[in-house]
Write a protein that holds these residues in place. Structure first.
Motif, PDB file in Angstrom:
ATOM      1  N   GLU A 337      41.815  47.334  27.826  1.00  0.00           N
ATOM      2  CA  GLU A 337      41.988  47.476  29.279  1.00  0.00           C
ATOM      3  C   GLU A 337      40.641  47.478  29.986  1.00  0.00           C
ATOM      4  N   LYS A 338      39.625  48.109  29.379  1.00  0.00           N
ATOM      5  CA  LYS A 338      38.278  48.092  29.967  1.00  0.00           C
ATOM      6  C   LYS A 338      37.691  46.683  29.921  1.00  0.00           C
ATOM      7  N   VAL A 339      37.945  45.959  28.839  1.00  0.00           N
ATOM      8  CA  VAL A 339      37.401  44.610  28.686  1.00  0.00           C
ATOM      9  C   VAL A 339      37.911  43.673  29.768  1.00  0.00           C
ATOM     10  N   ILE A 340      39.166  43.828  30.190  1.00  0.00           N
ATOM     11  CA  ILE A 340      39.777  42.834  31.090  1.00  0.00           C
ATOM     12  C   ILE A 340      39.801  43.246  32.557  1.00  0.00           C
ATOM     13  N   ILE A 341      39.084  44.318  32.929  1.00  0.00           N
ATOM     14  CA  ILE A 341      39.041  44.647  34.359  1.00  0.00           C
ATOM     15  C   ILE A 341      38.464  43.464  35.133  1.00  0.00           C
ATOM     16  N   PRO A 342      38.846  43.284  36.393  1.00  0.00           N
ATOM     17  CA  PRO A 342      38.505  42.053  37.128  1.00  0.00           C
ATOM     18  C   PRO A 342      37.027  41.723  37.187  1.00  0.00           C
ATOM     19  N   HIS A 347      36.030  37.190  31.949  1.00  0.00           N
ATOM     20  CA  HIS A 347      36.733  36.167  32.734  1.00  0.00           C
ATOM     21  C   HIS A 347      35.899  34.905  32.933  1.00  0.00           C
ATOM     22  N   SER A 348      34.696  34.890  32.357  1.00  0.00           N
ATOM     23  CA  SER A 348      33.921  33.645  32.307  1.00  0.00           C
ATOM     24  C   SER A 348      34.316  32.774  31.113  1.00  0.00           C
ATOM     25  N   MET A 349      35.160  33.302  30.250  1.00  0.00           N
ATOM     26  CA  MET A 349      35.647  32.491  29.133  1.00  0.00           C
ATOM     27  C   MET A 349      36.499  31.337  29.683  1.00  0.00           C
ATOM     28  N   PRO A 350      36.497  30.190  29.009  1.00  0.00           N
ATOM     29  CA  PRO A 350      37.160  29.003  29.559  1.00  0.00           C
ATOM     30  C   PRO A 350      38.658  28.928  29.273  1.00  0.00           C
ATOM     31  N   PHE A 351      39.327  30.073  29.239  1.00  0.00           N
ATOM     32  CA  PHE A 351      40.777  30.116  29.038  1.00  0.00           C
ATOM     33  C   PHE A 351      41.276  31.466  29.535  1.00  0.00           C
ATOM     34  N   PRO A 352      42.582  31.590  29.785  1.00  0.00           N
ATOM     35  CA  PRO A 352      43.124  32.857  30.297  1.00  0.00           C
ATOM     36  C   PRO A 352      42.956  33.988  29.290  1.00  0.00           C
ATOM     37  N   ILE A 353      42.711  35.165  29.804  1.00  0.00           N
ATOM     38  CA  ILE A 353      42.508  36.357  28.981  1.00  0.00           C
ATOM     39  C   ILE A 353      43.647  37.338  29.228  1.00  0.00           C
ATOM     40  N   THR A 354      44.196  37.881  28.158  1.00  0.00           N
ATOM     41  CA  THR A 354      45.241  38.896  28.276  1.00  0.00           C
ATOM     42  C   THR A 354      44.878  40.112  27.442  1.00  0.00           C
ATOM     43  N   LEU A 355      45.550  41.206  27.728  1.00  0.00           N
ATOM     44  CA  LEU A 355      45.347  42.432  26.952  1.00  0.00           C
ATOM     45  C   LEU A 355      45.646  42.187  25.477  1.00  0.00           C
TER      46      LEU A 355
END
Length: 380
Positions: A337-342, A347-355
């Motif tokens: 959850e900490k990793v995916i905060i806005p 979010h610079s990775m070139p694909f969608p990120i999910t928990l």
């Protein structure tokens, strides 16, 4: 397309280079505020006395309290005014360096690292902490340091773990820059707002930053193990010189102008686990790099290359190596959850990120690293 490249005005590295510190002070005036832990200053007192006499300049020792806090920054700003200082010097590790940046606010600041544990010396940013040492905020300045001065003999005399931790941070530079190249993400360039847009959109990474990030990785693979041996023996060799440059300059320019991505976001998530608090930034980033490679579904040869490098210099390859012997589902959720905060760089990775894909990547990287360390090969 708007691109940007961020760098210090001067970077100078060499044996006994601290003896020339006074020369750079005199480019601003005759008096410098010297911010550093007293133990670091005492360690290089002879060099400071020599360069002050040679270049007829004065160092005002700030009596740094060891914490880059708002109160300490304000105190030192007042001291610099009272003493009519012409420039600011940050000498030592990360907190002294960051405090000097905050005091100078981007003007006439000389950074003199005594360890090569991070790539922060070249950057135009700093981290503020509370008086008690908890994270407070990030600070950004209009420009990078005026001078970054590296005395390689001082780095060689420091504990080898600092150098290895610096290699861990530098290891991520290429892979994060590559992700930003693929995603066309914005870097935090500290640039003015666009005239027509009327808003701050940042800038894209340059080819130059990507080239430096690539060279950083190549240098670590070529010279990392040899540099560690040199540092153990407190000797300066070409390999150690190269790795110091990779840890500080190539990685510093590579991360700031090439962009951060998964590895540093994983690091930030892992910091919520108390077991990791005794491990250095770069040690956790090294494991974060493996997690990023799992997220990318990197090839087996690339994973093997990174694992072999980490093991050759004793960088972490699994959670246990950063103090996490077991991790509960609740803890794993909290990290992810900490990793995916806005605002995170994931979010610079070139694909969608999910928990869920973050949790899966952490567990998979942990298993791969643990098995590879024991068996020297990939197993299920």
């Amino acid at each position: 397309m708007r691109k940007a490249f961020i760098s210090p005005s001067k970077y100078v590295q060499g044996e006994n280079e601290l003896l020339n510190l006074g020369y750079f002070v005199t480019s601003f005036g005759k008096k410098a505020l010297l911010i550093g832990n007293q133990s670091d200053i005492d360690r290089v007192r002879d060099q400071l006395d020599y360069t002050a006499e040679k270049y007829q300049c004065t160092f005002i020792v700030a009596g740094f309290n060891g914490e880059c806090s708002r109160n300490e920054v304000e105190r030192l700003k007042k001291l610099a005014i009272t003493e009519h200082c012409d420039c600011t010097i940050g000498l030592g590790g990360g907190k002294a360096i960051d405090t000097a940046k905050c005091v100078a606010e981007g003007n006439a600041v000389i950074i003199v690292p005594t360890i090569a544990a991070t790539d922060a010396p070249t950057s135009h940013s700093a981290v503020l902490y509370t008086e008690e040492g908890a994270f407070d905020d990030y600070a950004y300045f209009k420009q990078s340091p005026s001078v970054v001065l590296i005395d390689t003999q001082i780095i060689a005399n420091a504990p080898v773990r600092f150098l290895v931790a610096g290699m861990g941070g530098a290891l991520s530079t290429y892979f994060e820059a590559r992700a930003n190249q693929q995603s066309y993400a914005n870097i935090n360039a500290g640039l003015p707002c666009g005239v027509r847009e009327g808003k701050c959109n940042g800038a894209k990474p340059t080819l130059a930053a990507y080239a430096l990030a690539t060279l950083c990785y190549q240098t670590l693979l070529k010279d990392g193990k040899k540099a560690k041996v040199a540092c153990i023996n407190k000797t300066v060799t070409p390999a150690l010189e190269n790795v110091i440059e990779a840890n500080i300059l190539l990685s510093g320019l590579g991360f700031e102008s090439g962009g951060l991505a998964g590895a540093h976001a994983i690091h930030d998530g892992l910091t919520i686990l108390e077991q990791t608090h005794h491990y250095y930034h770069g040690e956790k980033v090294a494991f974060g790099t493996l997690v990023q490679l799992v997220l990318e579904n990197a090839s087996e040869p690339e994973l093997k290359e990174v694992l072999d490098f980490c093991l050759s210099v004793n960088l972490p390859v699994c959670l246990e190596d950063i103090g996490v012997k077991t991790i509960t589902e609740e803890q794993l959720n909290a990290v992810a959850e900490k990793v995916i905060i806005p605002e995170e760089s994931i979010h610079s990775m070139p694909f969608p990120i999910t928990l869920e894909n973050i949790k899966a990547a952490i567990l998979t990287a942990d298993s791969l690293g643990k098995n590879y360390k024991m068996l020297g090969k990939f197993t299920q």
